[in-house]
Design an enzyme around this catalytic site. Structure first.
Site: not given
Ligand code: XLS
Ligand code: NI
Ligand code: NI
Length: 442
Positions: A107, A110
């Site tokens: 993201h 991140d």
């Molecule tokens: C959360 C999601 C997230 C997505 C990406 O539950 O799995 O990590 O994979 O935003």
């Protein structure tokens, strides 16, 4: 793959993880994941296209609703956000190359910490994108997909693209634009939309129809922007039924497929299925893979597992061989993923505080997938599993059954056939027999 270090080595005591075979006693070795092993016409590396999830491995510090983080990160020391982010990326690429993952996912937030200033965030992300570009070049590691975190910042508490306040939606758009730019620049295969807070807590304050229309409009706008700027990859929706909102609009694969069809998005979007989201929706992982594959939208997978007793997204690393073998049967029969890959959207436990734990976790996940795929391939080739299921439907292969499939029979015809053929004989579904086949090939 060569290990890629920055100025400093973060996982000092750990060397690159190699395949040593099932008999190895070395906890820092793969027993099943031999990336060059051929299974069903492809190497394991090509089948899985494993990816590291930046957020769980390098951002999540083990905090939970009851207490602060327990994981200390050596790369989180510098005061300047961009410099700190570069250290984190050094650590990330060291880990990724030591564990031999060909891809990673992130993201926007991140990669580098964001502030409230949109332009400053754009600048920060751009600096890190340039840094990542060089890292990718030096290591050969590629970006599987990028995404924007439009759910953590308090401004998104009522949703991002489904927020009742247009002002908030525009901030989500600014972030998504930046994350799309980053994904294009880094050659990402896909761009993921997980509907973090796209849903509602209570219908008392929610115009659901309007929110879903905004969601569709937002996806079209983002897609058009990305295509205009040269993005050739796949857009992915990641279903999840609940958490953080009570009801999320992207509930499960069937719901998402209906939504994509309704809003004419099926040409550009596929699905990113996450194991623990499937189970929260009351499905199995294999159910969701089958649904997506049948609709031609099996895009990518987020690998993890839930907990049978806890009803939330625990995001544990995969280790259930029996269940994963069932999933890999469907994966193989579907011809694998169309692009995409398998992203470890999983986190080590709060009390797993050694540097080595991140390695054990990924080794376990990769080995479990490899062993499950090899087992599934054996089942498909050596047992009568496929034939059994085919035979089960053989009454539709000719005669009246075939005529029904072809739409040639009326209700009167069906009635006449029931009269003439009498009571059907019982035919066993043989579930236990089939379950034994799985155990046998494991
Ligand atoms: C959360 C999601 C997230 C997505 C990406 O539950 O799995 O990590 O994979 O935003
Ligand atoms: Ni996920
Ligand atoms: Ni999740």
């Amino acid at each position: 793959m060569q290990v890629l270090l920055g100025d400093k080595e973060y996982f000092k005591s750990i060397n690159q993880i190699k395949y040593e075979g099932a008999e190895s006693d070395n906890p820092f070795a793969f027993r099943w994941y031999d990336e060059n092993k051929m299974v069903a016409g492809k190497t394991l590396k090509e089948h899985f296209r494993f990816a590291c999830a930046y957020w769980h491995s390098f951002v999540n510090d083990g905090s939970d609703p009851f207490g602060p983080g327990t994981h200390t990160f050596e790369w989180n020391k510098k005061s300047d956000a961009v410099e700190r982010a570069k250290d984190k990326m050094d650590a990330a690429f060291e880990f990724i190359t030591k564990i031999n993952l060909p891809f990673y996912c992130f993201h926007d937030v991140d990669i580098v910490d964001y502030t409230k200033d949109v332009k400053d965030n754009d600048r920060r992300l751009q600096a890190l994108v340039q840094y990542a570009k060089q890292k990718q070049k030096d290591s050969g590691v590629k970006l599987l997909w990028g995404t924007a975190n439009v759910f953590s910042n308090p401004r998104y508490m009522n949703g991002a693209s489904t927020n009742p306040d247009f002002h908030v939606l525009s901030h989500a758009a600014a972030q998504v634009k930046g994350a799309i730019d980053a994904t294009i620049e880094l050659g990402g295969d896909g761009y993921v939309f997980w509907g973090g807070r796209e849903g509602y807590m209570t219908l008392l304050n929610t115009d659901m129809k309007r929110e879903k229309e905004h969601f569709a409009r937002f996806l079209h706008t983002a897609k058009d922007y990305a295509r205009k700027n040269g993005f050739k990859g796949t857009f992915l929706i990641e279903p999840k039924p609940m958490e953080p909102t009570k009801h999320q609009y992207d509930y499960d694969c069937e719901t998402v497929i209906g939504f994509l069809r309704q809003w004419d998005l099926l040409n550009d979007f596929k699905i990113n299925i996450e194991v623990n989201h499937a189970t929260l929706a009351g499905h199995t992982f294999q159910h969701e893979i089958q649904v997506a594959a049948d609709a031609g939208v099996l895009g990518s997978l987020d690998a993890n597992r839930g907990d049978y007793q806890n009803g939330w997204d625990t995001d544990q690393f995969p280790n259930n061989l029996n269940e994963l073998t069932e999933a890999m049967l469907i994966f193989l029969e579907a011809g694998g993923l169309q692009g995409g890959g398998i992203n470890f959207d999983a986190k080590i436990r709060r009390s797993s505080t050694d540097a080595a734990d991140l390695f054990y976790a990924h080794i376990g996940g990769m080995d479990t997938f490899a062993r499950a795929l090899i087992t599934a391939d054996n089942i498909l080739n050596k047992s009568d599993f496929k034939q059994f299921r085919k035979d089960r439907y053989s009454s539709y292969d000719n005669g009246k059954g075939k005529a029904f499939e072809e739409g040639k029979l009326s209700m009167e015809d069906l009635h006449a056939y029931a009269v003439e053929s009498g009571e059907p004989e019982a035919k066993s579904g043989k579930q236990e027999y089939l379950e034994n086949i799985i155990n046998r090939y494991i």
